[in-house]
Design a protein around this motif. Structure first.
Motif: not given
Length: 130
Positions: A105-112, A114-117, A122-124
């Motif tokens: 899991y990961c927390w949202p990152d405002a510096t990146v 889109g969403s992580p994959t 490669g799925a979101p």
């Protein structure tokens, strides 16, 4: 029932390790002579097949190649950061494995953007509330 849940938890932790460190694992296996164990596992994940036995095979291949911890040893309280746990501070949203195959899991990152994959297919990753 409890053994099945323990097995599922173990597989999920192992898959998080593979997801987060697949390049390192592949390099270790290549150094030992064959990447077949990780190739088979990743193909099964992408095809949506059960991965328990293939993850066990990868664990054994790593141990045979000299990694005493294999896949599973890196997921127990070894003092190292668990696979999939990123820095940053918690928020109300979190991203989870899109296939619910691993514990990454990961927390949202405002510096990146889109969403992580998923590092495997490669799925979101799935956005969820905590």
């Amino acid at each position: 029932m409890r053994n099945a849940r323990n097995r599922n938890d173990r597989v999920a932790l192992g898959m998080a390790r593979v997801c987060e460190h697949q390049a390192e694992i592949r390099a270790q296996l290549a150094h030992s002579g064959s990447t077949q164990a990780i190739d088979d596992l990743l193909a099964a994940v992408r095809a949506g097949r059960d991965v328990g036995n293939l993850l066990d095979a990868l664990h054994m291949a790593l141990q045979t190649g000299g990694d005493a911890l294999g896949v599973y040893g890196h997921t127990r309280g070894t003092g190292a950061q668990l696979a999939g746990i990123s820095g940053g501070r918690p928020s109300e949203e979190i991203y989870l494995c899109p296939g619910r195959r691993c514990t990454r899991y990961c927390w949202p990152d405002a510096t990146v953007a889109g969403s992580p994959t998923c590092e495997i297919d490669g799925a979101p990753m799935l956005k969820s509330k905590v």
